[in-house]
Structures are given as structure tokens and as C-alpha cells.
Design an enzyme around this catalytic site. Structure first.
Site, mmCIF file in Angstrom:
data_model
loop_
_atom_site.group_PDB
_atom_site.id
_atom_site.type_symbol
_atom_site.label_atom_id
_atom_site.label_comp_id
_atom_site.label_asym_id
_atom_site.label_seq_id
_atom_site.Cartn_x
_atom_site.Cartn_y
_atom_site.Cartn_z
ATOM 1 N N LEU A 74 90.761 -2.362 27.521
ATOM 2 C CA LEU A 74 90.123 -1.065 27.309
ATOM 3 C C LEU A 74 89.033 -1.079 26.245
ATOM 4 C CD1 LEU A 74 93.288 1.194 27.680
ATOM 5 C CD2 LEU A 74 91.610 0.545 29.422
ATOM 6 N N CYS A 75 88.611 -2.269 25.824
ATOM 7 C CA CYS A 75 87.518 -2.374 24.852
ATOM 8 C C CYS A 75 86.170 -2.201 25.546
ATOM 9 C CB CYS A 75 87.535 -3.745 24.170
ATOM 10 S SG CYS A 75 88.748 -3.892 22.882
ATOM 11 N N HIS A 76 85.256 -1.561 24.842
ATOM 12 C CA HIS A 76 83.899 -1.405 25.349
ATOM 13 C C HIS A 76 83.097 -2.677 25.079
ATOM 14 C CE1 HIS A 76 85.157 2.785 24.754
ATOM 15 N NE2 HIS A 76 84.280 3.090 25.704
ATOM 16 N N MET A 112 88.241 -4.734 16.941
ATOM 17 C CA MET A 112 88.849 -5.639 17.917
ATOM 18 C C MET A 112 88.077 -6.955 18.009
ATOM 19 S SD MET A 112 91.540 -4.122 18.692
ATOM 20 C CE MET A 112 92.083 -5.383 19.808
ATOM 21 N N GLU A 113 86.766 -6.881 17.857
ATOM 22 C CA GLU A 113 85.955 -8.098 17.886
ATOM 23 C C GLU A 113 86.256 -8.986 16.689
ATOM 24 O OE1 GLU A 113 84.312 -5.297 20.739
ATOM 25 O OE2 GLU A 113 85.007 -5.058 18.683
ATOM 26 N N ASP A 127 95.044 -25.816 18.103
ATOM 27 C CA ASP A 127 94.807 -26.732 19.222
ATOM 28 C C ASP A 127 94.302 -28.087 18.749
ATOM 29 O OD1 ASP A 127 94.464 -27.509 22.018
ATOM 30 O OD2 ASP A 127 92.313 -27.279 21.633
#
Length: 161
Positions: A74-76, A112-113, A127
Site C-alpha cells: 500500500l505504499c505510494h 517506509m523507504e 548474506d
């Protein structure tokens, strides 16, 4: 207070930001990868089998910030104007501290970014070093600063933003 990603019927939806003012926005997130001292030595000496751990993790974090809308439903999609990642080895942890700063001029924030950038950088550190230590821990991923937009400024307690 209601959750903005749910409509009146309780269905998930993308928030309509079309009426929001375009403002300069910034978000800073942090996290860390905790490892054994001998694992950190590979980072400090630049002798990890897969190469430059911090350099590759930095690029992974930048790439992830740009792809956040593809990963979080739901992120733009946003016109990101700047992404920086600081990865600092810390012998007292021992491990690597990660800090991402993301900027935009837009109608919604970039928290969020910034969180995605830190997460991807931390996963990349894991990793690249998992061949020597599988017990590393990714910890403390959080937003420490958010500024811009209607809700204004937020600074996490105990952060050095």
C-alpha cells in the site's frame, strides 16, 4: 485515531493523498547487525569471500529504497530525491550500525523507504557474511526522524538525529 490504510468497511486500500500539500520530507531509520568479533574482522579487513560487504550493502539499501512501493503493497511510488546509507563497523557491538536517510518533495512521507533501505542493507550484510556466521542478528530497525507534511516532526527518544 483510525488506521489510514483501511476504509469504512474495514477493507485495505491505498490512502488518497491527492489533496495533501506537496512538502519537503525526510525520514531517517536505523538498525544494526550484531555478529561475533571474528566475523566483524572480515568486514574490517575487507577479506569477506563475497567482497566489499559495506559497499555492496550500501548499494542494496539505496536500490531497496527506490523499490519500496514494489515491496510494500500500500505504499505510494515516490519521487525520491536523495538516499544515503551510512554503515559503520562497531567493535563494541560487535557488528555494523546502519543508518538510512531518505528525502523527497511530495504528498506523503518516506519513512517506509528509510526502513526498507536499512532492512535491505542489513540483510545484505547477513548474506555476505553468512558463510562464516549464521547466528548474526538483525536488530533495532526503527524510524528515528521524520519531518515534513501535516503531522510535522517526529524524533525518537534517545536518537542522535
Amino acid at each position: 485515531m483510525s488506521l489510514s490504510h483501511f476504509d469504512d468497511a474495514g477493507q485495505a486500500h491505498m490512502v488518497d493523498v491527492s489533496d495533501k500539500e506537496v512538502t519537503d520530507r525526510i525520514a531517517v531509520a536505523e538498525g544494526r547487525v550484531v555478529m561475533k568479533p571474528e566475523t566483524l574482522a572480515y568486514v574490517l579487513q575487507g577479506t569477506a569471500k563475497k567482497g566489499d560487504v559495506l559497499g555492496i550493502a550500501r548499494i542494496a539499501g539505496i536500490m531497496a529504497a527506490k523499490k519500496t512501493a514494489d515491496l510494500i503493497p500500500l505504499c505510494h511510488p515516490l519521487p525520491i530525491t536523495k538516499v544515503t546509507l551510512d554503515l559503520e563497523p562497531d567493535e563494541s557491538l560487535p557488528g555494523v550500525n546502519i543508518r538510512a536517510t531518505v528525502k523527497t518533495s511530495g504528498q506523503t512521507g518516506v519513512e517506509m523507504e528509510a526502513l526498507t533501505a536499512v532492512s535491505a542493507a542489513a540483510l545484505t550484510v547477513y548474506d555476505m557474511l553468512k558463510a562464516v556466521e549464521k547466528s548474526m542478528q538483525i536488530e533495532g530497525i526503527r524510524v528515528v526522524l521524520k519531518d515534513g507534511g501535516k503531522s510535522g516532526r517526529y524524533e525518537a527518544e534517545g536518537s542522535a538525529s
